[in-house]
Motif scaffolding. Structure first.
Motif, PDB file in Angstrom:
ATOM      1  N   PHE A  51     -31.816  -2.632  23.952  1.00  0.00           N
ATOM      2  CA  PHE A  51     -31.738  -2.410  25.390  1.00  0.00           C
ATOM      3  C   PHE A  51     -31.518  -0.938  25.701  1.00  0.00           C
ATOM      4  CE2 PHE A  51     -29.345  -2.459  29.448  1.00  0.00           C
ATOM      5  CZ  PHE A  51     -30.341  -3.001  30.232  1.00  0.00           C
ATOM      6  N   PHE A  52     -30.677  -0.324  24.952  1.00  0.00           N
ATOM      7  CA  PHE A  52     -30.321   1.068  25.275  1.00  0.00           C
ATOM      8  C   PHE A  52     -31.092   2.085  24.432  1.00  0.00           C
ATOM      9  CE2 PHE A  52     -26.369  -1.004  26.787  1.00  0.00           C
ATOM     10  CZ  PHE A  52     -26.451  -0.564  28.095  1.00  0.00           C
ATOM     11  N   GLU A  53     -32.106   1.577  23.748  1.00  0.00           N
ATOM     12  CA  GLU A  53     -32.799   2.455  22.805  1.00  0.00           C
ATOM     13  C   GLU A  53     -33.274   3.738  23.467  1.00  0.00           C
ATOM     14  OE1 GLU A  53     -34.648   0.278  19.145  1.00  0.00           O
ATOM     15  OE2 GLU A  53     -36.207   1.010  20.496  1.00  0.00           O
ATOM     16  N   GLY A  54     -33.230   4.816  22.768  1.00  0.00           N
ATOM     17  CA  GLY A  54     -33.650   6.087  23.330  1.00  0.00           C
ATOM     18  C   GLY A  54     -32.535   6.781  24.073  1.00  0.00           C
ATOM     19  N   PHE A  55     -31.505   6.082  24.380  1.00  0.00           N
ATOM     20  CA  PHE A  55     -30.377   6.583  25.167  1.00  0.00           C
ATOM     21  C   PHE A  55     -29.235   6.998  24.265  1.00  0.00           C
ATOM     22  CE2 PHE A  55     -29.754   5.096  29.750  1.00  0.00           C
ATOM     23  CZ  PHE A  55     -30.957   5.652  30.108  1.00  0.00           C
ATOM     24  N   ILE A  56     -28.953   6.055  23.425  1.00  0.00           N
ATOM     25  CA  ILE A  56     -27.651   6.135  22.762  1.00  0.00           C
ATOM     26  C   ILE A  56     -27.733   6.960  21.491  1.00  0.00           C
ATOM     27  CG2 ILE A  56     -25.812   4.785  21.737  1.00  0.00           C
ATOM     28  CD1 ILE A  56     -26.935   2.405  23.337  1.00  0.00           C
ATOM     29  N   VAL A  57     -26.827   7.829  21.396  1.00  0.00           N
ATOM     30  CA  VAL A  57     -26.660   8.456  20.094  1.00  0.00           C
ATOM     31  C   VAL A  57     -25.532   7.705  19.405  1.00  0.00           C
ATOM     32  CG1 VAL A  57     -26.003  10.567  18.920  1.00  0.00           C
ATOM     33  CG2 VAL A  57     -27.391  10.659  20.983  1.00  0.00           C
ATOM     34  N   PHE A  58     -25.948   6.987  18.410  1.00  0.00           N
ATOM     35  CA  PHE A  58     -24.917   6.200  17.728  1.00  0.00           C
ATOM     36  C   PHE A  58     -23.974   7.096  16.956  1.00  0.00           C
ATOM     37  CE2 PHE A  58     -26.219   2.149  18.780  1.00  0.00           C
ATOM     38  CZ  PHE A  58     -27.593   2.051  18.668  1.00  0.00           C
ATOM     39  N   LEU A  59     -22.785   6.702  16.977  1.00  0.00           N
ATOM     40  CA  LEU A  59     -21.800   7.500  16.250  1.00  0.00           C
ATOM     41  C   LEU A  59     -21.459   6.819  14.947  1.00  0.00           C
ATOM     42  CD1 LEU A  59     -19.426   8.911  18.851  1.00  0.00           C
ATOM     43  CD2 LEU A  59     -21.562   9.757  17.925  1.00  0.00           C
ATOM     44  N   PHE A  60     -21.251   7.671  14.002  1.00  0.00           N
ATOM     45  CA  PHE A  60     -20.932   7.153  12.693  1.00  0.00           C
ATOM     46  C   PHE A  60     -19.773   7.942  12.144  1.00  0.00           C
ATOM     47  CE2 PHE A  60     -23.105   4.085  10.189  1.00  0.00           C
ATOM     48  CZ  PHE A  60     -22.335   4.112   9.041  1.00  0.00           C
ATOM     49  N   GLY A  61     -18.779   7.316  11.763  1.00  0.00           N
ATOM     50  CA  GLY A  61     -17.686   8.066  11.182  1.00  0.00           C
ATOM     51  C   GLY A  61     -16.356   7.472  11.590  1.00  0.00           C
ATOM     52  N   ALA A  62     -15.344   8.233  11.381  1.00  0.00           N
ATOM     53  CA  ALA A  62     -14.006   7.718  11.624  1.00  0.00           C
ATOM     54  C   ALA A  62     -13.545   8.012  13.038  1.00  0.00           C
ATOM     55  CB  ALA A  62     -13.041   8.305  10.612  1.00  0.00           C
ATOM     56  N   VAL A  63     -12.346   7.724  13.322  1.00  0.00           N
ATOM     57  CA  VAL A  63     -11.792   7.795  14.672  1.00  0.00           C
ATOM     58  C   VAL A  63     -12.075   9.118  15.395  1.00  0.00           C
ATOM     59  CG1 VAL A  63      -9.672   7.719  16.031  1.00  0.00           C
ATOM     60  CG2 VAL A  63     -10.011   6.124  14.149  1.00  0.00           C
ATOM     61  N   PRO A  64     -11.950  10.284  14.733  1.00  0.00           N
ATOM     62  CA  PRO A  64     -12.166  11.531  15.478  1.00  0.00           C
ATOM     63  C   PRO A  64     -13.507  11.567  16.185  1.00  0.00           C
ATOM     64  CG  PRO A  64     -11.270  12.007  13.347  1.00  0.00           C
ATOM     65  CD  PRO A  64     -11.520  10.548  13.368  1.00  0.00           C
ATOM     66  N   TYR A  65     -14.492  10.858  15.677  1.00  0.00           N
ATOM     67  CA  TYR A  65     -15.810  10.913  16.296  1.00  0.00           C
ATOM     68  C   TYR A  65     -15.873  10.129  17.585  1.00  0.00           C
ATOM     69  CZ  TYR A  65     -16.652  13.202  12.077  1.00  0.00           C
ATOM     70  OH  TYR A  65     -16.554  14.083  11.062  1.00  0.00           O
ATOM     71  N   LEU A  66     -14.901   9.245  17.776  1.00  0.00           N
ATOM     72  CA  LEU A  66     -14.892   8.528  19.043  1.00  0.00           C
ATOM     73  C   LEU A  66     -14.764   9.518  20.197  1.00  0.00           C
ATOM     74  CD1 LEU A  66     -12.790   5.403  18.136  1.00  0.00           C
ATOM     75  CD2 LEU A  66     -15.251   5.603  18.415  1.00  0.00           C
ATOM     76  N   VAL A  67     -14.088  10.622  19.931  1.00  0.00           N
ATOM     77  CA  VAL A  67     -13.977  11.665  20.940  1.00  0.00           C
ATOM     78  C   VAL A  67     -15.364  12.194  21.282  1.00  0.00           C
ATOM     79  CG1 VAL A  67     -13.098  13.977  21.411  1.00  0.00           C
ATOM     80  CG2 VAL A  67     -11.670  12.325  20.215  1.00  0.00           C
ATOM     81  N   LEU A  68     -16.172  12.390  20.258  1.00  0.00           N
ATOM     82  CA  LEU A  68     -17.531  12.885  20.477  1.00  0.00           C
ATOM     83  C   LEU A  68     -18.357  11.890  21.293  1.00  0.00           C
ATOM     84  CD1 LEU A  68     -18.420  14.563  17.085  1.00  0.00           C
ATOM     85  CD2 LEU A  68     -18.338  15.644  19.333  1.00  0.00           C
ATOM     86  N   ILE A  69     -18.109  10.616  21.065  1.00  0.00           N
ATOM     87  CA  ILE A  69     -18.845   9.600  21.817  1.00  0.00           C
ATOM     88  C   ILE A  69     -18.618   9.813  23.299  1.00  0.00           C
ATOM     89  CG2 ILE A  69     -19.051   7.143  22.291  1.00  0.00           C
ATOM     90  CD1 ILE A  69     -18.192   6.634  19.424  1.00  0.00           C
ATOM     91  N   GLY A  70     -17.374  10.093  23.655  1.00  0.00           N
ATOM     92  CA  GLY A  70     -17.061  10.346  25.052  1.00  0.00           C
ATOM     93  C   GLY A  70     -17.902  11.477  25.593  1.00  0.00           C
ATOM     94  N   ILE A  71     -18.054  12.521  24.790  1.00  0.00           N
ATOM     95  CA  ILE A  71     -18.803  13.692  25.242  1.00  0.00           C
ATOM     96  C   ILE A  71     -20.276  13.351  25.447  1.00  0.00           C
ATOM     97  CG2 ILE A  71     -19.526  16.012  24.575  1.00  0.00           C
ATOM     98  CD1 ILE A  71     -16.796  16.073  22.988  1.00  0.00           C
ATOM     99  N   VAL A  72     -20.804  12.587  24.520  1.00  0.00           N
ATOM    100  CA  VAL A  72     -22.207  12.203  24.643  1.00  0.00           C
ATOM    101  C   VAL A  72     -22.413  11.376  25.913  1.00  0.00           C
ATOM    102  CG1 VAL A  72     -24.073  10.852  23.624  1.00  0.00           C
ATOM    103  CG2 VAL A  72     -22.638  12.298  22.181  1.00  0.00           C
TER     104      VAL A  72
END
Ligand SMILES: [Zn+2]
Lengths: 176, 416
Positions: free
Chosen positions: B381-402
């Motif tokens: 559904f969200f293809e092309g939109f989402i940059v999937f995040l991979f990694g540990a908790v610190p990357y959740l912060v990056l998800i917010g930025i994306v």
């Protein structure tokens, strides 16, 4: 897992197994921690054996992993300790340093004094004076300039002497 | 040379750590100064006592325990990879959905802004430009500031989520180009190489169990891959099942998956790709800045004149190097995951190929499949939109930025 990797690991373990344990013991101060750290270290080594490209010698790579693992753990404990509201017994370590009762008074005094040093200062004394690594090897383990090794070692030796000042009669006789 | 100077040099004199000139001067002084001589003896004897301490022998059973732990870890890691991937993707999706579903994004904006601010606080090795000067409370002057500036400069990279302006960004500033900056950085990565972690889940039914298993493993090996985990079970009716996880070089992955039809009846075939390009570029950029900082600190250290300066710089250097090691590890992990795609394959032995097997082997496997199903549905559904995040908790912060960038993009589009 490939037989080759297992064989590599065997060789590596026979060479460094005791040294990893010894270094961890001297940095952490007790056998339980030394065992836990050694486990962590060998897991890391095994995971990264393929990635090791020999920019440094295998020995300094192994010691670096050991050193970093110990320092991370000690740092983690400190953060935990500070964040625990009860600051009255900050000096109490989570895992106590093993008191040793050596027949040799000097060894006993030095052992106990080592754990009154800052962690990074103890580390450099352990690597230089106990383990006998060269300044250059230590610089590689710590990934820092030679000048850093010298200044830190210098400071550590002076501090150790200061901590031992009440026992100085043990260290006065010349040429032991 | 006076006594104070000598006492400062003695700790390194005892094991030949001084230059020849210094060493000679100290020797000459010691010959005439009993007081310094006594101090020298003490330092030397303490070092000798350290040497006597030595390393204790490990306890018995040490080697067996280490070997067991290492082998167990290798096993666990092979098993855990797919599960970990799924969990992180799920977390990324959850955050994305919850942020985007707030609608006009006002609330979400505040949330992500404070997240970014937090990111700025914890990324202390990269102070924002306007704070760089305050880092120069060490008395080494201009050069010191230059280091802070070099670190601060990373705040100006296209990955401007790290800008993390401490003065709570207004909507204006977040609207002007933060999102487009992010888009640009990702777009320019297309020119090079996108970092996509591919994985697939397949389940197969077969009447010829051994052949199927052998083919699946053999084909992976032939393509330069390897089996990272495998389990074989007998089901209650005497039918066998296998759970195999293989790693295949990414360039051969599609080929490998399309070959599966030849080895059995493909009942399920789910594929996913997580794009970690944005995080990868960001990490690379930060690493580059940190290396510059490290170099400058080393230069400074070699020029430092007082011990106090030396120690202060050295602490900075240590922190920088710890961060460098961490980021290097992250990049390496991503590289590994991108280079080798993961296929998880369940193989079921059947008497006759049935269109729909009634009983799945166990509840966890079913839950796992349902989980992957849902993720894939949402993912499409969200293809092309989402940059999937991979990694540990610190990357959740990056998800917010994306997510922040995406919202900005949507808002811009609605306005025009
Ligand atoms: Zn003197």
């Amino acid at each position: 897992m490939g037989g080759e990797r297992v064989a590599d690991f065997e060789t590596l373990f026979d060479e460094y197994g005791d040294k990893v344990y010894g270094l961890a013991y001297r940095l952490m101060g007790n056998r339980d921690d030394a065992m836990d750290i050694s486990q962590e270290v060998f897991v890391k080594i095994f995971r990264n054996l393929k990635a090791f490209k020999g920019q440094s010698t295998l020995a300094t790579w192994v010691y670096r992993i050991t050193y970093n693992t110990c320092m991370d753990e000690l740092r983690r404990r400190k953060i935990k300790q500070v964040s625990i509201a009860d600051k009255s017994d900050l000096a109490d370590d989570n895992t106590p340093v093993e008191e040793i009762y050596e027949a040799d008074e000097r060894k006993e005094a030095v052992h106990n004094a080592l754990y009154k040093l800052d962690d990074d200062q103890r580390a450099i004394i352990v690597m230089r004076d106990i383990q006998g690594l060269s300044y250059e090897e230590i610089a590689e383990v710590l990934q820092c300039p030679l000048g850093t090794v010298k200044s830190r070692l210098s400071r550590a030796r002076l501090n150790l002497k200061e901590i031992l000042k009440d026992y100085m009669e043990l260290f006065n006789e010349a040429g032991v | 040379m006076d006594c104070d100077k000598v006492k400062e040099l003695l700790p390194l004199y005892i094991d030949g750590g001084l230059s020849d000139d210094e060493s000679k001067a100290v020797s000459e002084h010691l010959a005439d100064c009993p007081q310094c001589m006594a101090e020298y003896e003490q330092l030397k004897n303490i070092a000798a006592a350290c040497k006597d301490l030595g390393f204790p022998d490990p306890p018995s059973g040490y080697k067996q325990r280490m070997t067991a732990v290492v082998e167990e870890d290798a096993k666990k890691r092979r098993k855990g990879m797919f599960g970990a991937a799924a969990a992180v993707i799920a977390a990324a999706l959850l955050i994305f959905i919850s942020v985007s579903s707030i609608g006009d994004g006002n609330v979400a904006m505040d949330e992500t802004a404070s997240t970014a601010q937090y990111a700025g606080e914890i990324a202390e090795s990269q102070p924002p430009q306007n704070q760089a000067a305050s880092g120069s409370d060490v008395s080494t002057g201009d050069e010191w500031k230059a280091v802070s500036d070099a670190a601060g400069a990373s705040a100006e990279t296209p990955q401007s989520g790290y800008k993390a302006d401490q003065s709570a960004p207004t909507e204006e500033t977040t609207d002007t180009g933060e999102g487009t900056g992010q888009d640009l950085a990702i777009a320019s990565a297309d020119a090079q190489q996108r970092k996509i972690i591919k994985s697939a889940y397949l389940s197969l039914e077969t009447e010829n169990f051994d052949n199927t298993v052998n083919s699946i493993i053999g084909r992976a090996t032939a393509l330069g891959g390897y089996v990272s985990n495998s389990e074989y079970n007998n089901r209650s009716e005497g039918k066998r099942t296998a759970h195999i996880e293989v790693k295949v070089p990414q360039q051969s992955f599609e080929q490998y998956l399309s070959d599966m039809g030849g080895y059995g009846k493909v009942v399920e075939d789910r594929r996913s790709g997580q794009d970690v390009t944005a995080q990868y570029i960001d990490t690379e950029t930060r690493l580059k800045m940190l290396r510059i900082k490290e170099q400058k600190l080393m230069d400074l250290l070699s020029k430092a004149e007082t011990l106090q300066d030396m120690f202060t710089i050295q602490d900075q250097l240590t922190n920088t190097q710890i961060e460098i090691e961490r980021l290097t590890g992250d990049l390496k992990r991503w590289d590994d995951m991108v280079d080798y795609s993961t296929a998880v394959i369940d193989i079921y032995e059947v008497a006759e190929i049935e269109p729909e097997p009634e009983d799945n082997p166990n509840i966890w496997k079913r839950i796992g499949k349902a989980f992957v199903d849902s993720i894939n549905a949402i993912g499409r559904f969200f293809e092309g939109f989402i940059v999937f995040l991979f990694g540990a908790v610190p990357y959740l912060v990056l998800i917010g930025i994306v997510a922040w960038g995406v919202i900005t993009f949507i808002k811009n589009r609605m306005r025009t």
